[in-house]
Scaffold this active site. Structure first.
Site, PDB file in Angstrom:
ATOM      1  N   GLY A 136       0.871   3.848  -0.459  1.00  0.00           N
ATOM      2  CA  GLY A 136       0.906   4.723  -0.075  1.00  0.00           C
ATOM      3  C   GLY A 136       1.176   5.019   1.300  1.00  0.00           C
ATOM      4  O   GLY A 136       2.497   4.491   1.308  1.00  0.00           O
ATOM      5  N   ASP A 137       1.052   6.137   1.822  1.00  0.00           N
ATOM      6  CA  ASP A 137       1.993   7.313   3.174  1.00  0.00           C
ATOM      7  C   ASP A 137       3.418   6.961   1.828  1.00  0.00           C
ATOM      8  O   ASP A 137       4.635   7.322   2.566  1.00  0.00           O
ATOM      9  CB  ASP A 137       2.444   6.131   4.120  1.00  0.00           C
ATOM     10  N   LYS A 166       2.669  12.246   0.182  1.00  0.00           N
ATOM     11  CA  LYS A 166       2.637  12.861  -1.046  1.00  0.00           C
ATOM     12  C   LYS A 166       2.396  14.382  -0.485  1.00  0.00           C
ATOM     13  O   LYS A 166       2.423  15.579  -1.498  1.00  0.00           O
ATOM     14  CB  LYS A 166       1.296  12.317  -1.696  1.00  0.00           C
ATOM     15  N   GLN A 220      -4.238   7.613  -1.498  1.00  0.00           N
ATOM     16  CA  GLN A 220      -3.409   5.853  -1.061  1.00  0.00           C
ATOM     17  C   GLN A 220      -2.335   5.963  -2.163  1.00  0.00           C
ATOM     18  O   GLN A 220      -1.956   7.269  -2.629  1.00  0.00           O
ATOM     19  CB  GLN A 220      -4.646   5.200  -1.063  1.00  0.00           C
ATOM     20  N   ALA A 276      -7.367   8.535   3.773  1.00  0.00           N
ATOM     21  CA  ALA A 276      -6.639   8.942   3.941  1.00  0.00           C
ATOM     22  C   ALA A 276      -6.049  10.116   4.703  1.00  0.00           C
ATOM     23  O   ALA A 276      -6.223   9.658   6.172  1.00  0.00           O
ATOM     24  CB  ALA A 276      -6.358   9.913   2.733  1.00  0.00           C
ATOM     25  N   GLY A 277      -4.152   9.814   4.935  1.00  0.00           N
ATOM     26  CA  GLY A 277      -3.919  10.245   6.007  1.00  0.00           C
ATOM     27  C   GLY A 277      -3.070  11.687   5.540  1.00  0.00           C
ATOM     28  O   GLY A 277      -1.914  11.143   5.199  1.00  0.00           O
ATOM     29  N   HIS A 278      -2.695  13.111   5.195  1.00  0.00           N
ATOM     30  CA  HIS A 278      -1.822  13.587   4.710  1.00  0.00           C
ATOM     31  C   HIS A 278      -0.896  14.473   5.826  1.00  0.00           C
ATOM     32  O   HIS A 278      -1.701  15.384   6.472  1.00  0.00           O
ATOM     33  CB  HIS A 278      -2.386  14.544   3.314  1.00  0.00           C
TER      34      HIS A 278
HETATM   35  P1  IMP Z   1     -10.110   1.322   3.567  1.00  0.00           P
HETATM   36  O1  IMP Z   1      -9.187   1.933   2.784  1.00  0.00           O
HETATM   37  O2  IMP Z   1     -10.124   1.661   4.703  1.00  0.00           O
HETATM   38  O3  IMP Z   1     -10.788   0.442   3.105  1.00  0.00           O
HETATM   39  O4  IMP Z   1      -8.412  -0.036   3.741  1.00  0.00           O
HETATM   40  C1  IMP Z   1      -8.189  -0.736   2.637  1.00  0.00           C
HETATM   41  C2  IMP Z   1      -6.842  -0.849   2.515  1.00  0.00           C
HETATM   42  O5  IMP Z   1      -5.731   0.166   2.122  1.00  0.00           O
HETATM   43  C3  IMP Z   1      -5.432  -0.974   3.693  1.00  0.00           C
HETATM   44  O6  IMP Z   1      -4.785  -2.152   3.563  1.00  0.00           O
HETATM   45  C4  IMP Z   1      -5.577  -0.126   4.583  1.00  0.00           C
HETATM   46  O7  IMP Z   1      -4.397  -0.145   5.636  1.00  0.00           O
HETATM   47  C5  IMP Z   1      -5.166   0.711   2.623  1.00  0.00           C
HETATM   48  N1  IMP Z   1      -5.554   2.390   3.568  1.00  0.00           N
HETATM   49  C6  IMP Z   1      -6.460   2.929   2.957  1.00  0.00           C
HETATM   50  N2  IMP Z   1      -6.178   4.518   2.857  1.00  0.00           N
HETATM   51  C7  IMP Z   1      -4.435   4.142   3.044  1.00  0.00           C
HETATM   52  C8  IMP Z   1      -3.431   5.482   3.050  1.00  0.00           C
HETATM   53  O8  IMP Z   1      -3.993   6.670   3.348  1.00  0.00           O
HETATM   54  N3  IMP Z   1      -2.390   5.312   3.297  1.00  0.00           N
HETATM   55  C9  IMP Z   1      -2.290   3.584   3.275  1.00  0.00           C
HETATM   56  N4  IMP Z   1      -2.765   2.571   3.872  1.00  0.00           N
HETATM   57  C10 IMP Z   1      -4.206   3.084   3.089  1.00  0.00           C
END
Ligand code: IMP
Length: 434
Positions: free
Chosen positions: A17-18, A21, A229, A44-46
């Site tokens: 992730g990150d 994108k 992700q 997510a964080g775009h």
């Molecule tokens: P959840 O999606 O909040 O359940 O988190 C599960 C795992 O996915 C954790 O390790 C989060 O840090 C990671 N994660 C979820 N969304 C992102 C994203 O957009 N970027 C990076 N890591 C993510």
């Protein structure tokens, strides 16, 4: 035989992730008619930078910055209505001409009890077993979806159905909250009343998005499916249990939108020039020393959703070979190459040495094996020249070109885009828009 007229691109993260994108979506934006998300939610964080201003989306597709386009939140998403309302409002307040938005009635609703349970479950896991979730209620919401006791967006639109379903759901959730976690029960009205309001606000956006996307393809439109992700966080193929709760690899794009595999024309794999990870779980190239710190500082590696510092390390080709195969990557978008400037010689992990001394160049399926895997590095020449101004590949220093060529060769996939800075304009396009 397909008589498809439209064009569908799928954009996916190749690491944890990150990868940046949002920036790639943004670059392709002007060519695209429809942007769609298929999985995940506000975890997510775009981040996209437009005219020097940073805009972060958690739930909305990055394509929202393009007026006149259609943005779709597909059936595979888990939607936190409050977040949706805040993000759309922020855009509106900024005077951004909003794209047209459509939400699938079949997307699931992240309810307050999901967020509570996400945090309570994490706390209960205790040290050493935490996943490090974003706390956005993603896991518990998908649990309800698959146990067939979730609320879908369509349920928010009908007061009677909502009342009936929520009564039953809250009975169970309150048992869990009080008996298992010693928390106070959630009063019905405190959950129901805001949910009714959400229904009223969301109603104008709710549409059959599967039909909408089908029509877009049949009408010859260009569609971009925005993955959230990344491959190593996939519920099936990622580093389980340190993953998110959705299918982040290519297949998730079809279940999460209702498009068919044969609709797909191209898969774009977004690769960050080094590796990062947020949350817990194995990451063989994590560097806890100077290199990791420098990458974090130079790359601004702090979570867009949680603000947490990201774990950083050198590029991992074992991870990339694995994710490229899973996703069927046709082309690569390489991001944040500028962050490697001034790092000295650049290392690339080509294999792992396992606890028993064996060397493997394929991704271990056992997370515990991966936890003890040591990276085997190859060292490539670095560069110290500023590359953030480069617009053409030939303008990059030789060592930077070689780094890109190395990735291309090792993955046997063309690198069609190289990002050399955070701004929209700081990009070397090598035919990504074709
Ligand atoms: P959840 O999606 O909040 O359940 O988190 C599960 C795992 O996915 C954790 O390790 C989060 O840090 C990671 N994660 C979820 N969304 C992102 C994203 O957009 N970027 C990076 N890591 C993510």
């Amino acid at each position: 035989m397909s008589n498809k007229k439209g064009r569908v691109d799928l954009l996916l993260g190749a690491q944890w992730g990150d990868e940046g994108k949002g920036k790639v979506v943004d670059l392709l934006g002007s060519e695209v008619d429809v942007f769609a998300r298929a999985q995940g939610g506000a975890n997510a964080g775009h981040t996209v930078i437009v005219n020097g201003e940073k805009v972060v989306f958690h739930l909305l597709p990055s394509g929202m910055l393009y007026p006149g386009k259609l943005c779709v939140l597909g059936n595979g998403l888990v939607i936190e209505p409050e977040q949706f309302i805040n993000e759309t409002k922020e855009l509106f307040d900024k005077g951004q001409d909003r794209a047209r938005l459509a939400i699938s009635p079949h997307a699931h609703v992240v309810m307050p009890y999901h967020k509570m349970l996400d945090k309570l479950q994490e706390a209960a896991r205790g040290k050493g077993r935490k996943i490090g979730t974003t706390g956005r209620g993603i896991g518990p919401c998908y649990v309800d979806k698959y146990s067939r006791s979730g609320l879908r967006i369509e349920d928010l639109l009908n007061a009677d159905i909502l009342r009936e379903k929520l009564t039953q759901i809250l009975e169970e959730k309150n048992m869990i909250l009080t008996k298992l976690y010693n928390e106070k029960p959630l009063p019905f009205d405190e959950v129901y009343n805001p949910a009714r309001k959400w229904g009223e606000v969301l109603a104008p956006y709710v549409e059959d998005t599967t039909a909408l996307l089908r029509k877009a393809v049949d009408d010859g439109k260009r569609i971009l499916l925005e993955g959230a992700q990344a491959a190593l966080l996939d519920i099936d193929h990622g580093t389980y249990p340190y993953v998110t709760s959705s299918s982040t690899t290519a297949a998730g794009a079809f279940t999460g939108t209702g498009l068919a595999p044969r609709d797909l024309d191209r898969t774009i794999s977004v690769v960050k020039a080094y590796t990062t990870r947020v949350g817990e779980g194995p990451m063989p190239t994590e560097d806890l020393g100077e290199v990791g710190e420098k990458l974090r500082t130079q790359g601004g590696e702090f979570g867009a959703t949680t603000g947490r510092p990201r774990r950083c390390g050198w590029l991992d080709m074992v991870v990339l070979r694995y994710s490229s195969a899973l996703n069927g990557a046709d082309v690569i978008a390489l991001t944040k190459l500028d962050v490697l400037t001034g790092m000295g010689p650049v290392k690339v992990c080509v294999a792992y040495e396992l606890e028993d001394g064996t060397r493997v160049d394929t991704f271990p399926t056992d997370t515990r094996v991966l936890e003890n895997a040591k990276p085997v590095y190859e060292t490539l020449p670095g560069w110290s020249e500023d590359i953030s101004w480069c617009k053409r590949f030939e303008e990059l220093p030789k060592a930077a070109q070689d780094y890109v060529n190395y990735i291309e060769r090792e993955l046997n996939t063309p690198v069609k885009l190289v990002a050399v800075g955070p701004d929209r304009t700081q990009t070397i396009d090598r035919g990504m828009k074709d």
